[in-house]
Design a protein around this motif. Structure first.
Motif, PDB file in Angstrom:
ATOM      1  N   ALA A  88       0.977  -1.251  -0.089  1.00 28.56           N
ATOM      2  CA  ALA A  88      -0.130   0.076   0.178  1.00 28.56           C
ATOM      3  C   ALA A  88       0.949   1.202  -0.037  1.00 28.56           C
ATOM      4  CB  ALA A  88      -0.935  -0.015   1.163  1.00 28.56           C
ATOM      5  N   LEU A  89       1.894   1.394   0.717  1.00 29.77           N
ATOM      6  CA  LEU A  89       2.869   2.523   0.693  1.00 29.77           C
ATOM      7  C   LEU A  89       3.504   2.667  -0.577  1.00 29.77           C
ATOM      8  CD1 LEU A  89       4.482   4.607   2.508  1.00 29.77           C
ATOM      9  CD2 LEU A  89       6.037   2.920   2.853  1.00 29.77           C
ATOM     10  N   ASP A  90       4.009   1.600  -1.091  1.00 27.00           N
ATOM     11  CA  ASP A  90       4.457   1.727  -2.498  1.00 27.00           C
ATOM     12  C   ASP A  90       3.448   2.327  -3.621  1.00 27.00           C
ATOM     13  OD1 ASP A  90       7.196   1.432  -4.138  1.00 27.00           O
ATOM     14  OD2 ASP A  90       5.648   0.178  -5.332  1.00 27.00           O
ATOM     15  N   ARG A  91       2.095   1.627  -3.224  1.00 27.71           N
ATOM     16  CA  ARG A  91       1.080   2.309  -4.141  1.00 27.71           C
ATOM     17  C   ARG A  91       0.974   3.841  -4.191  1.00 27.71           C
ATOM     18  NH1 ARG A  91      -2.531   4.393  -6.552  1.00 27.71           N
ATOM     19  NH2 ARG A  91      -4.397   3.432  -7.227  1.00 27.71           N
ATOM     20  N   VAL A  92       0.998   4.371  -2.835  1.00 27.30           N
ATOM     21  CA  VAL A  92       0.643   5.671  -2.759  1.00 27.30           C
ATOM     22  C   VAL A  92       1.910   6.523  -3.027  1.00 27.30           C
ATOM     23  CG1 VAL A  92      -1.366   5.437  -1.068  1.00 27.30           C
ATOM     24  CG2 VAL A  92       1.011   5.699  -0.443  1.00 27.30           C
ATOM     25  N   VAL A  93       3.159   5.891  -3.139  1.00 27.91           N
ATOM     26  CA  VAL A  93       4.165   6.650  -3.460  1.00 27.91           C
ATOM     27  C   VAL A  93       4.164   6.949  -5.026  1.00 27.91           C
ATOM     28  CG1 VAL A  93       6.833   6.334  -3.753  1.00 27.91           C
ATOM     29  CG2 VAL A  93       5.755   5.966  -1.638  1.00 27.91           C
ATOM     30  N   GLY A  94       3.485   5.779  -5.526  1.00 25.77           N
ATOM     31  CA  GLY A  94       3.117   6.120  -7.210  1.00 25.77           C
ATOM     32  C   GLY A  94       2.444   7.538  -7.607  1.00 25.77           C
ATOM     33  N   GLU A  95       1.941   7.947  -6.872  1.00 28.28           N
ATOM     34  CA  GLU A  95       1.397   9.228  -6.864  1.00 28.28           C
ATOM     35  C   GLU A  95       1.943  10.574  -7.017  1.00 28.28           C
ATOM     36  OE1 GLU A  95      -1.770   9.706  -3.987  1.00 28.28           O
ATOM     37  OE2 GLU A  95      -2.603   7.699  -4.130  1.00 28.28           O
ATOM     38  N   LEU A  96       3.169  10.367  -6.573  1.00 26.03           N
ATOM     39  CA  LEU A  96       4.191  11.448  -6.608  1.00 26.03           C
ATOM     40  C   LEU A  96       4.410  11.934  -8.211  1.00 26.03           C
ATOM     41  CD1 LEU A  96       6.757  10.255  -3.825  1.00 26.03           C
ATOM     42  CD2 LEU A  96       4.829  11.998  -3.655  1.00 26.03           C
TER      43      LEU A  96
ATOM     44  N   SER B  16       3.023   7.974   6.864  1.00 23.90           N
ATOM     45  CA  SER B  16       4.100   8.556   7.467  1.00 23.90           C
ATOM     46  C   SER B  16       4.705   7.710   8.737  1.00 23.90           C
ATOM     47  CB  SER B  16       3.878  10.046   8.192  1.00 23.90           C
ATOM     48  OG  SER B  16       2.905   9.845   9.150  1.00 23.90           O
ATOM     49  N   SER B  17       3.775   7.019   9.037  1.00 22.67           N
ATOM     50  CA  SER B  17       4.274   5.793  10.065  1.00 22.67           C
ATOM     51  C   SER B  17       4.735   4.567   9.445  1.00 22.67           C
ATOM     52  CB  SER B  17       2.975   5.411  10.913  1.00 22.67           C
ATOM     53  OG  SER B  17       2.044   6.438  11.510  1.00 22.67           O
ATOM     54  N   LEU B  18       4.744   4.644   8.372  1.00 17.92           N
ATOM     55  CA  LEU B  18       5.366   3.341   7.474  1.00 17.92           C
ATOM     56  C   LEU B  18       6.602   3.538   6.959  1.00 17.92           C
ATOM     57  CD1 LEU B  18       2.185   1.733   5.904  1.00 17.92           C
ATOM     58  CD2 LEU B  18       2.979   1.441   8.220  1.00 17.92           C
ATOM     59  N   VAL B  19       6.974   4.767   6.668  1.00 23.31           N
ATOM     60  CA  VAL B  19       8.066   5.162   5.839  1.00 23.31           C
ATOM     61  C   VAL B  19       9.299   5.002   6.968  1.00 23.31           C
ATOM     62  CG1 VAL B  19       9.526   7.260   4.976  1.00 23.31           C
ATOM     63  CG2 VAL B  19       7.286   7.047   4.199  1.00 23.31           C
ATOM     64  N   GLY B  20      10.198   4.371   6.674  1.00 25.15           N
ATOM     65  CA  GLY B  20      11.267   3.843   7.726  1.00 25.15           C
ATOM     66  C   GLY B  20      11.018   2.725   8.369  1.00 25.15           C
ATOM     67  N   HIS B  21       9.887   2.046   8.569  1.00 29.87           N
ATOM     68  CA  HIS B  21       9.358   0.950   8.930  1.00 29.87           C
ATOM     69  C   HIS B  21       9.769  -0.121   7.916  1.00 29.87           C
ATOM     70  CE1 HIS B  21       7.407  -1.637  11.568  1.00 29.87           C
ATOM     71  NE2 HIS B  21       6.680  -2.207  10.897  1.00 29.87           N
ATOM     72  N   PHE B  22       9.549   0.062   6.797  1.00 30.86           N
ATOM     73  CA  PHE B  22       9.868  -0.873   5.614  1.00 30.86           C
ATOM     74  C   PHE B  22      11.015  -0.349   4.967  1.00 30.86           C
ATOM     75  CE2 PHE B  22       5.236  -1.250   5.988  1.00 30.86           C
ATOM     76  CZ  PHE B  22       4.967  -2.533   6.724  1.00 30.86           C
ATOM     77  N   LEU B  23      11.759  -1.075   4.203  1.00 26.01           N
ATOM     78  CA  LEU B  23      12.659  -0.665   3.446  1.00 26.01           C
ATOM     79  C   LEU B  23      12.771   0.232   2.266  1.00 26.01           C
ATOM     80  CD1 LEU B  23      14.912  -4.091   2.916  1.00 26.01           C
ATOM     81  CD2 LEU B  23      15.225  -2.124   4.586  1.00 26.01           C
ATOM     82  N   ASN B  24      11.414   0.260   2.055  1.00 27.36           N
ATOM     83  CA  ASN B  24      10.882   1.142   0.749  1.00 27.36           C
ATOM     84  C   ASN B  24      11.599   0.897  -0.551  1.00 27.36           C
ATOM     85  OD1 ASN B  24       9.264   2.243   2.890  1.00 27.36           O
ATOM     86  ND2 ASN B  24      10.946   4.003   3.351  1.00 27.36           N
ATOM     87  N   ILE B  25      11.467  -0.470  -0.942  1.00 29.56           N
ATOM     88  CA  ILE B  25      12.467  -0.734  -2.278  1.00 29.56           C
ATOM     89  C   ILE B  25      11.390  -1.261  -3.280  1.00 29.56           C
ATOM     90  CG2 ILE B  25      14.435  -1.193  -0.977  1.00 29.56           C
ATOM     91  CD1 ILE B  25      13.805  -4.128  -1.054  1.00 29.56           C
TER      92      ILE B  25
END
Length: 248
Positions: free
Chosen positions: A78-86, A119-128
């Motif tokens: 889900a985090l990577d999905r919303v990063v796709g909105e950037l 914001s709570s998930l950024v840094g919690h995961f590797l974000n790769i």
């Protein structure tokens, strides 16, 4: 059993599988992820559960687990999905790094305002994930385009994007709090300031802060916040410019 040492759904999570005969038609990882984002936006991270997600999709929880191993895997998707909105700027020759950086910073801020749970998930995961990696590569290229020496580039990225992270996180949480209270941002702000002014220690602790808010201008919370963000970003860009050694 899923190992507690797993690092990322992109490295160790199960690959999307073909639908079994007894699986709901039309269900896939992308649709599950989109539904998760909708639910997170509506109810927040604390109330999110696989059971609620399954109900949103009108399937059983086991149907969801056919596509993801764990709740954390789904949150990472889900985090990577919303990063796709950037919005990703062009970083090719002839482009201005300042405008590129402004575009990236503004879009990053909007991400945390639109999706406060992120914001709570950024840094919690590797974000790769693929979208996160595209954003990271672009940010690195923009900072490289500034002309900063290599050993200063990671610090410049941290300065800009950690500032934006903090600004956007606070803004997103404030907007969410106002919505929960059934007030507009301006109504909530005026209500809160009215309570503060009634406190015995107001003159000692808050008068100067209120004069600063009046001096910066803006008739609404959104306008005041926009002025603050743009000036703070100007400071970041000016700081980078000051650190770039001119060509001899």
């Amino acid at each position: 059993m899923v190992s507690a040492r797993r690092t990322s759904v992109w490295l160790e999570g199960k690959s999307p599988r073909a639908r079994k005969a007894d699986q709901p038609s039309g269900l896939d990882r992308e649709k599950i992820t989109e539904a998760a984002v909708r639910l997170l936006d509506a109810e927040g991270l604390a109330k999110f559960s696989m059971r609620k997600l399954a109900a949103e999709l009108n399937v059983t929880a086991m149907s969801v687990y056919w596509y993801v191993d764990t709740k954390d895997d789904l949150l990472e998707l889900a985090l990577d999905r919303v990063v796709g909105e950037l919005a990703i700027p062009d970083t090719g020759p002839g482009t201005d790094w300042r405008e590129q950086l402004r575009q990236l910073a503004t879009s990053y801020r909007e991400l945390f305002v639109a999706h406060p749970w992120a914001s709570s998930l950024v840094g919690h995961f590797l974000n790769i994930g693929p979208r996160s990696m595209e954003f990271s590569r672009t940010a690195q290229q923009v900072i490289a385009n500034t002309g900063l020496p290599l050993h200063l580039q990671s610090g410049a990225m941290a300065s800009v994007f950690q500032f934006v992270y903090g600004f956007g996180t606070i803004e997103g949480h404030f907007r969410q709090r106002c919505a929960e209270a059934g007030m507009t941002q301006d109504e909530f702000f005026q209500h809160a300031m009215g309570i503060v002014r009634e406190q015995p220690t107001y003159k000692e602790n808050f008068e100067h802060a209120e004069r600063m808010m009046e001096a910066r201008g803006g008739d609404t919370v959104a306008e005041m916040r926009e002025r603050d963000f743009q000036f703070a970003l100007d400071v970041q860009i000016a700081g980078i410019e000051a650190m770039v050694v001119p060509d001899a």
